[in-house]
Design an enzyme around this catalytic site. Structure first.
Site, PDB file in Angstrom:
ATOM      1  N   ASP A  19      -3.290  11.293  -2.130  1.00  0.00           N
ATOM      2  CA  ASP A  19      -3.216  12.963  -2.643  1.00  0.00           C
ATOM      3  C   ASP A  19      -3.509  13.423  -4.022  1.00  0.00           C
ATOM      4  O   ASP A  19      -2.795  12.943  -4.760  1.00  0.00           O
ATOM      5  CB  ASP A  19      -1.817  13.723  -2.124  1.00  0.00           C
ATOM      6  N   GLU A  34       0.794  -1.238   0.091  1.00  0.00           N
ATOM      7  CA  GLU A  34       0.027   0.120  -0.073  1.00  0.00           C
ATOM      8  C   GLU A  34       0.935   1.359   0.099  1.00  0.00           C
ATOM      9  O   GLU A  34       1.733   1.436   0.845  1.00  0.00           O
ATOM     10  CB  GLU A  34      -1.034   0.044   1.151  1.00  0.00           C
ATOM     11  N   GLU A  66       5.074   4.739   3.622  1.00  0.00           N
ATOM     12  CA  GLU A  66       4.421   6.104   4.163  1.00  0.00           C
ATOM     13  C   GLU A  66       5.658   7.213   4.198  1.00  0.00           C
ATOM     14  O   GLU A  66       6.599   6.786   4.622  1.00  0.00           O
ATOM     15  CB  GLU A  66       4.004   5.820   5.396  1.00  0.00           C
ATOM     16  N   LYS A 107      -3.506  20.855  -9.028  1.00  0.00           N
ATOM     17  CA  LYS A 107      -2.762  21.775  -9.830  1.00  0.00           C
ATOM     18  C   LYS A 107      -2.062  21.022 -10.818  1.00  0.00           C
ATOM     19  O   LYS A 107      -1.453  20.211 -10.811  1.00  0.00           O
ATOM     20  CB  LYS A 107      -1.747  22.621  -9.082  1.00  0.00           C
TER      21      LYS A 107
END
Length: 161
Positions: free
Chosen positions: A125, A44, A69, A129
């Protein structure tokens, strides 16, 4: 997810046996050297506090899990949860969950071709932009990296908002 910097995080993570600080050492032999079995490997990317990965590890002891992470403070929370599970249940299945600290973009350094059966991308995330498009875990560059580490019939599972 926004977590404040936790100064003790680095020290605690260095002492934790489930955190691999030099993943490149295990390139090509995660299952045999780290997990010491020949079970399939699932990762993950952006595991957050590890709730999803730990639930999978408890339900599927026949699969090895690696969580990646980026932020030490977030990883610390996941490590604390795993330690709590060990103390409470002492089940063998929780041992298959492994946490790896490192930027998701550098995950290609630690896993070799045909080593991963499944990649999970949960609520990544979005980098909305246009100039940040290359940072998205769903960008073509990242999918090219996933193709290199996945086995022939490997899958990328994406959970979006």
């Amino acid at each position: 997810m926004r977590l404040r910097n936790i100064p003790r995080a680095e020290g605690v993570l260095k002492e934790c046996s489930q955190v691999i600080e030099t993943p490149e050492e295990f390139r090509g032999h995660w299952a045999s050297d780290v997990f010491q079995n020949d079970y399939p490997v699932h990762i993950e990317i952006g595991m957050g506090k590890g709730r999803f990965l730990m639930a999978l590890a408890q339900k599927n002891p026949q699969i090895n899990y690696i969580g990646i992470e980026r932020y030490t403070s977030v990883l610390l929370r996941a490590v604390e949860k795993v330690k709590h599970i060990y103390r409470r249940k002492r089940k063998h299945s929780a041992k298959h969950s492994l946490h790896l600290y490192g930027r998701a973009g550098h995950s290609k350094m630690c896993l070799l071709k045909n080593e991963v059966d499944r990649i999970y991308l949960n609520f990544s995330d979005p980098w909305p932009k246009a100039r940040h498009a290359r940072r998205r875990l769903t960008s073509p560059d990242f999918f090219a990296r996933y193709d290199k580490v996945l086995v022939q019939d490997g899958q990328v599972e994406i959970q979006d908002r």
